[in-house]
Design an enzyme around this catalytic site. Structure first.
Site, mmCIF file in Angstrom:
data_model
loop_
_atom_site.group_PDB
_atom_site.id
_atom_site.type_symbol
_atom_site.label_atom_id
_atom_site.label_comp_id
_atom_site.label_asym_id
_atom_site.label_seq_id
_atom_site.Cartn_x
_atom_site.Cartn_y
_atom_site.Cartn_z
ATOM 1 N N SER A 181 98.917 -15.584 100.698
ATOM 2 C CA SER A 181 99.986 -14.748 100.598
ATOM 3 C C SER A 181 99.451 -13.322 100.500
ATOM 4 O O SER A 181 100.350 -12.570 100.980
ATOM 5 C CB SER A 181 100.470 -14.859 99.199
ATOM 6 O OG SER A 181 99.640 -14.655 98.095
ATOM 7 N N ASP A 182 98.460 -12.846 100.289
ATOM 8 C CA ASP A 182 97.803 -11.425 100.512
ATOM 9 C C ASP A 182 97.951 -10.996 101.984
ATOM 10 O O ASP A 182 98.177 -9.882 102.171
ATOM 11 C CB ASP A 182 96.265 -11.528 99.967
ATOM 12 C CG ASP A 182 96.145 -12.004 98.807
ATOM 13 O OD1 ASP A 182 96.645 -13.221 98.595
ATOM 14 O OD2 ASP A 182 95.135 -11.681 98.093
#
Length: 398
Positions: A181-182
């Protein structure tokens, strides 16, 4: 002038603009965002920026075993997140000293990247280079990033997004793509921004395709949140809850806002980005803790303050209101509460505390913990909160 000298000069100049007593204002009870003075937002934003600029040549405040070496890497994602927040805030307050710090950093690095040719964490600093090229009207600054991204376009990766497979040494194979997700904050906004300033649609096409591959894999359509990576999809907490990392979702939510910032209004995927942004906003607002911070694990009780995820959430929500995607009446109290929590985490010298250390999941956090990406998130939030306050005060005077 050397980069070190420039950063210290910028920090000194910013500090001179800050009156220490003004810090007390955000800690006290205050009306909703509509009543927050722009000056108070600017004051604490400048002070936080000044503290970080004074500490860009020595990172002894980061424990050696907590990624100090990565923190000191000038082209890595940790510093990239700070410079993204810094140039955004510099534009918002029209501060030439802060802007110069970003440009000087790029010049010192030759507008280059680290040795990972396909890693989203290495792409992140490119956003600062694209900003600098646009600000200085110098397309030559884009030569390294275009060469980097063109190599990816010539041979795009089709590796699985499963985070588990990895070599004996090195990153998981899937990190040749955006499988955590980062990465939504690190890479696609840079690709979209480069497409905008260069006019080359291929960069946008790639970003759009890969963003949706990541989202289809990691976005929970029931909870409207992102799993950090494939390892967490089936994992549950001790309480039997899904594990949605606060900062991991902060990266994604802020990343989507940054994509929308530069995405053409008539792009065929724009409505899809807006839809997922609105879904996340509704869910995020409902998960805010009583003290204004968001939990490190979003479905778990709030245990301590945490400012990096909170900063990204406040930024995204305020950005959404400022750009007409989110109704002010629904979100102004959430933003106000979050901003006051962020400001309360700033020490008198400008150091931002309660930043969860580098990690990949919810973890403990303490008052003395700080990191550059937390400052970047804070400055992004300050930029949008001040715009919200500015608009409100303009309306109030009419």
């Amino acid at each position: 002038m050397s980069l070190k000298t420039l950063l210290k000069a910028a920090a000194t100049a910013v500090a001179l603009c800050v009156a220490a007593p003004a810090l007390a204002a955000p800690r006290a009870a205050a009306p909703a965002v509509v009543g927050v003075p722009v000056a108070s937002v600017d004051t604490v934003g400048r002070q936080v920026a000044a503290w970080q600029l004074r500490h860009m040549d020595k990172f002894d405040y980061v424990p050696v075993n907590q990624f100090r070496k990565d923190t000191a890497a000038p082209r890595n994602w940790i510093q990239a997140a700070f410079y993204i927040g810094l140039y955004t805030f510099a534009d918002a307050v029209q501060d030439p000293y802060l802007a110069s710090a970003v440009i000087q950093h790029g010049e010192a690095e030759g507008w280059g990247f680290d040795g990972r040719p396909r890693h989203a964490d290495a792409d992140a600093i490119g956003a600062a280079w694209v900003w600098a090229a646009a600000r200085t009207r110098d397309p030559a600054k884009l030569t390294p990033i275009r060469a980097r991204f063109d190599a990816v376009l010539a041979n795009p990766s089709t590796v699985s997004l499963d985070f588990e497979p990895k070599p004996e040494k090195g990153d998981p194979y899937c990190q040749a793509r955006w499988c955590w997700s980062d990465a939504i904050f690190m890479a696609p906004p840079t690709w979209v921004a480069l497409s905008k300033v260069s006019g080359d649609k291929r960069y946008l096409e790639h970003a759009d395709r890969e963003f949706w591959a990541t989202t289809d894999y990691l976005y929970d359509k029931t909870d409207h949140l992102y799993f950090r990576d494939s390892r967490f999809i089936r994992q549950r907490s001790d309480a039997g809850q899904k594990i949605f990392w606060g900062r991991g979702n902060g990266w994604a939510f802020a990343g989507i806002a940054r994509i929308l910032q530069d995405l053409p209004a008539n792009h065929p995927s724009r409505k899809k980005y807006e839809a997922i942004f609105k879904q996340m906003a509704e869910r995020i607002a409902a998960l805010q803790g009583e003290s204004g911070y968001w939990p490190v694990s979003l479905l778990e009780p709030q245990k301590t303050p945490e400012t990096s995820g909170t900063g990204f959430f406040v930024y995204g929500l305020a950005w959404g209101v400022n750009h007409g995607l989110l109704p002010r009446a629904r979100y102004d109290r959430v933003i106000d509460k979050g901003w006051k929590a962020l400001a309360a985490a700033v020490e008198p010298d400008g150091r931002l505390g309660w930043v969860q250390r580098v990690g990949a999941a919810p973890d403990k956090v303490g008052r003395d913990d700080t990191q550059l990406y937390g400052v970047g998130a804070f400055l992004l939030a300050a930029s949008e909160v001040r715009a919200l306050a500015q608009a409100s005060q303009g309306q109030a005077t009419r």
